[in-house]
Design a protein around this motif. Structure first.
Motif, short mmCIF file in Angstrom:
data_model
loop_
_atom_site.label_atom_id
_atom_site.label_comp_id
_atom_site.label_asym_id
_atom_site.label_seq_id
_atom_site.Cartn_x
_atom_site.Cartn_y
_atom_site.Cartn_z
N ALA A 345 0.85 -1.19 0.00
CA ALA A 345 0.00 0.00 0.00
C ALA A 345 0.88 1.24 0.00
CB ALA A 345 -0.91 0.00 1.23
N ARG A 346 0.48 2.21 -0.78
CA ARG A 346 1.27 3.44 -0.83
C ARG A 346 0.33 4.63 -1.04
NH1 ARG A 346 1.81 5.06 -6.14
NH2 ARG A 346 1.26 3.52 -7.72
N SER A 347 0.78 5.76 -0.55
CA SER A 347 0.00 6.98 -0.75
C SER A 347 0.41 7.62 -2.07
CB SER A 347 0.25 7.96 0.40
OG SER A 347 1.58 8.45 0.33
N ALA A 348 -0.23 8.71 -2.42
CA ALA A 348 0.08 9.39 -3.68
C ALA A 348 1.51 9.88 -3.72
CB ALA A 348 -0.89 10.55 -3.89
N SER A 349 2.12 10.12 -2.55
CA SER A 349 3.50 10.61 -2.50
C SER A 349 4.50 9.48 -2.36
CB SER A 349 3.66 11.60 -1.36
OG SER A 349 3.28 10.99 -0.13
N LYS A 350 4.11 8.27 -2.70
CA LYS A 350 4.99 7.10 -2.75
C LYS A 350 5.44 6.62 -1.38
CE LYS A 350 4.95 7.73 -7.23
NZ LYS A 350 4.05 6.96 -8.10
N ILE A 351 4.78 7.06 -0.31
CA ILE A 351 5.13 6.58 1.02
C ILE A 351 4.55 5.18 1.19
CG2 ILE A 351 4.88 6.98 3.49
CD1 ILE A 351 4.74 9.93 2.93
N VAL A 352 5.36 4.25 1.67
CA VAL A 352 4.97 2.84 1.71
C VAL A 352 4.58 2.43 3.12
CG1 VAL A 352 5.72 0.50 1.23
CG2 VAL A 352 6.51 2.37 -0.21
N ALA A 353 3.53 1.68 3.22
CA ALA A 353 3.10 1.19 4.53
C ALA A 353 4.07 0.15 5.06
CB ALA A 353 1.70 0.58 4.42
N THR A 354 4.12 0.01 6.38
CA THR A 354 5.00 -0.97 7.02
C THR A 354 4.54 -2.39 6.70
OG1 THR A 354 5.29 0.59 8.83
CG2 THR A 354 5.94 -1.68 9.23
N PRO A 355 5.46 -3.31 6.39
CA PRO A 355 5.07 -4.71 6.14
C PRO A 355 4.32 -5.29 7.34
CG PRO A 355 7.34 -4.33 5.51
CD PRO A 355 6.90 -3.10 6.23
N VAL A 356 3.31 -6.11 7.08
CA VAL A 356 2.46 -6.65 8.13
C VAL A 356 2.24 -8.13 7.90
CG1 VAL A 356 0.13 -6.61 9.12
CG2 VAL A 356 1.26 -4.47 8.52
N GLU A 357 2.22 -8.92 8.99
CA GLU A 357 1.86 -10.33 8.92
C GLU A 357 1.07 -10.66 10.17
OE1 GLU A 357 3.85 -14.72 8.05
OE2 GLU A 357 5.11 -12.94 8.25
N MET A 358 -0.18 -11.16 9.99
CA MET A 358 -1.02 -11.41 11.16
C MET A 358 -2.12 -12.41 10.83
SD MET A 358 -3.45 -8.05 11.16
CE MET A 358 -2.03 -7.00 10.99
#
Length: 595
Positions: A345-358
């Motif tokens: 997942a990323r915002s319009a400014s290319k910031i990436v969400a932290t990897p998640v495993e759950m």
């Protein structure tokens, strides 16, 4: 000695003396304007005739030179001059063209003396530098120094200065020198918005944060301390000057926060897994994996839950809510697990969400809040400084307000304290924040709309988090009578079935398309002009809609209701449209209308 009073012919605007003119002076100026206009028309007609005949030559340059030296604000005349210069310079070698460019820059110096804030002249100057075989970066920077000595708040010159530095031979070295230059100009006059603004672009470059604090627009902690001290000096000299306060606001929140995963919902009824992010994101299904409880991969289709159909290409508009639904008849066995790789997942400014495993929650209404700090802080658009810095700034604002008279003089310090209190602990300081916003709306009534919007945003964020930071409610939400002017974060309420927004000041409904589980929507006693944007079509389960006592004037404002096939009850009484003949015809086609 004799003390004289203020000249009645003088007034102040933006801190500058503005002298009123007498009737005689105004008549003389009108005569001069008429003379200039006559000259302009004559030159314009001559050039138009030449261009119509297909000839743009040195004569055009000569004609515009005489006119623009005294009337530099005619953009069309500059366009014609550029046509003539392009034609004239086309056959020149670099050495000859360089001399012509230098001569044109000298001519522009004279035009700037006539009007140092002419948009057209500064644009022409940039164009000439771009045409120069050897751009005179240093000379142009010296020229900026000269004009900023004449008027240190000439934002045209500041803008041109930034352009020169960005394109100079050594921009990184220049940035350090420019950083010192802005401080020198601010020291001469704190009321210099251009210098403060320029500082915001330089600070992350010359004093960036390193290590864990690094990021876009992140500034080193020691430098932040120094900057807060510098700007505080301006407050104590003139607490009503907005330029320093705007810079202070930037210091409080510079770095854009990355979108984070706030919650995961598992709905047993349709075997869907729903992800709720802090900000709208684009989602890449290839970077996400869903498995059943026995570890087998499950083929799913990801869709954005904002009323727009989306496929697996992830190329849709950003959405706060994304859902995965199994494509196989058997669905998902047991409690599913989900893994999001870096970049899912990323915002319009290319910031990436932290990897998640759950592993998703087992309850149909269960919510799994991911690690990442208080939910309210994750909803913020910008990351705040360290707590100790916020505390120091709050003490400074409170200190300053004790020295100021009651009323508008304290508004900037009071507004800053609102931002800081919200950054420190928005839940604990709820009452203090609401009281401060109310006081701001009273002492600065011309900006009441802005303060109402700030309060509205905070009210929605408080509702998202609930009283215990447990997350938003999933059944019914009552937001009536809160003086709301806007809606925010509705994606976090995607499970709502009943929403009461009555007795507010709403003129539009942003984010309504996320409420796909909504059954009942109450909008009575607002200021809605109608339902034009079609967002209600995204609510497939809506059966009751009440919008009494709004500002719907015509049936055109009700056209968005025709597509609500599942609607059973519609209340529109008290709207001006109800008194029209066309409404009676409209109501016949909708037998469920209740007036």
């Amino acid at each position: 000695g004799t003390q004289t009073g203020a000249n009645p012919q003088e007034s102040k605007m933006h801190g500058r003396v503005k002298v009123k003119t007498s009737e005689e002076q105004e008549a003389a100026r009108a005569k001069e304007r008429a003379k200039r206009a006559q000259k302009y028309v004559a030159v314009r007609n001559a050039i138009v005739s030449k261009r119509a005949a297909g000839g743009v030559d040195a004569d055009v340059i000569k004609m515009t030179t005489g006119l623009l030296s005294t009337l530099p604000d005619f953009a069309t005349m500059w366009n014609w001059r550029r046509e003539g210069l392009i034609t004239s310079w086309a056959a020149l070698d670099d050495e000859a063209k360089q001399k012509e460019c230098v001569a044109e820059l000298a001519f522009l110096n004279g035009c700037l003396k006539e009007n140092p804030k002419s948009y057209s002249v500064w644009y022409q100057r940039r164009w000439v530098v771009q045409q120069s075989p050897t751009a005179p970066w240093k000379d142009e920077l010296d020229n900026c120094n000269h004009f900023l000595k004449l008027d240190q708040r000439n934002f045209h010159c500041w803008d041109y200065r930034r352009y020169i530095v960005q394109h100079s031979t050594h921009p990184s070295a220049e940035a350090e020198a420019e950083f010192a230059y802005t401080l020198a100009k601010i020291s001469e006059n704190f009321s210099n918005y251009s210098a403060w603004h320029y500082r915001t672009t330089l600070l992350p470059k010359v004093r960036p944060a390193v290590g864990e604090d690094a990021g876009v627009n992140a500034v080193a902690h020691d430098t932040l301390v120094e900057e807060f001290e510098t700007v505080a000096s301006a407050f104590y000299i003139d607490p009503c000057d907005q330029s320093a306060w705007i810079y202070h606001r930037w210091l409080l929140g510079r770095e854009e926060t990355a979108p984070t995963l706030c919650a995961v919902h598992s709905a047993e009824a349709n075997a869907a897994i729903t992800l709720v992010f802090s900000h709208p994101v684009l989602f890449d299904p290839a970077a996400a994996a869903v498995c059943s409880s026995d570890g087998d991969a499950v083929e799913v289709a990801w869709t954005a839950e904002n009323g727009t159909a989306h496929g697996n290409d992830g190329s849709s508009v950003p959405s706060v809510v994304w859902a995965a639904r199994p494509l196989t008849p058997g669905g998902i066995v047991g409690r599913p697990s989900i893994k999001l790789a870096d970049g899912a997942a990323r915002s319009a400014s290319k910031i990436v969400a932290t990897p998640v495993e759950m592993t998703a929650p087992s309850s149909g209404k269960g919510v799994y809040c991911v690690e990442g700090g208080p939910l309210l802080h994750r909803l913020a658009k910008y990351r705040l400084p360290a707590v100790e810095l916020l505390q120091e700034q709050l003490e400074m604002c409170m200190d300053l307000m004790t020295e100021l008279d009651e009323g508008v003089e304290k508004k900037w310090a009071l507004l800053a304290s609102v931002y800081i209190l919200y950054g420190l602990d928005p839940m604990a300081h709820h009452d203090q924040i609401v009281a401060a916003i109310g006081e701001l709306a009273t002492i600065d009534s011309n900006r009441r709309g802005y303060y109402d919007d700030v309060k509205s945003k905070y009210e929605w964020e408080w509702a998202v988090c609930g009283s215990t930071e447990a997350g938003p409610p999933s059944g019914a939400l009552d937001m009536s009578g809160k003086s709301l002017t806007s809606t925010h974060h509705l994606g976090h309420f995607f499970q709502l079935e009943t929403l009461n927004l009555s007795s507010n000041s709403l003129r539009r409904l942003d984010g309504l398309e996320y409420l796909r589980s909504l059954v009942c929507l109450v909008l009575d006693d607002n200021q809605l002009p109608g339902f034009y944007d079609g967002k209600l079509r995204a609510l497939p389960n809506l059966t009751v809609l009440s919008a009494k006592n709004n500002l719907i004037q015509s049936v055109r404002g009700l056209e968005g209701l025709r597509d609500l096939k599942g609607l059973k009850e519609l209340r529109l009484g008290g709207n001006p449209v109800c008194d029209t003949a066309e409404y009676a015809e409209f109501a016949k086609a909708l037998p469920y209308v209740v007036v």
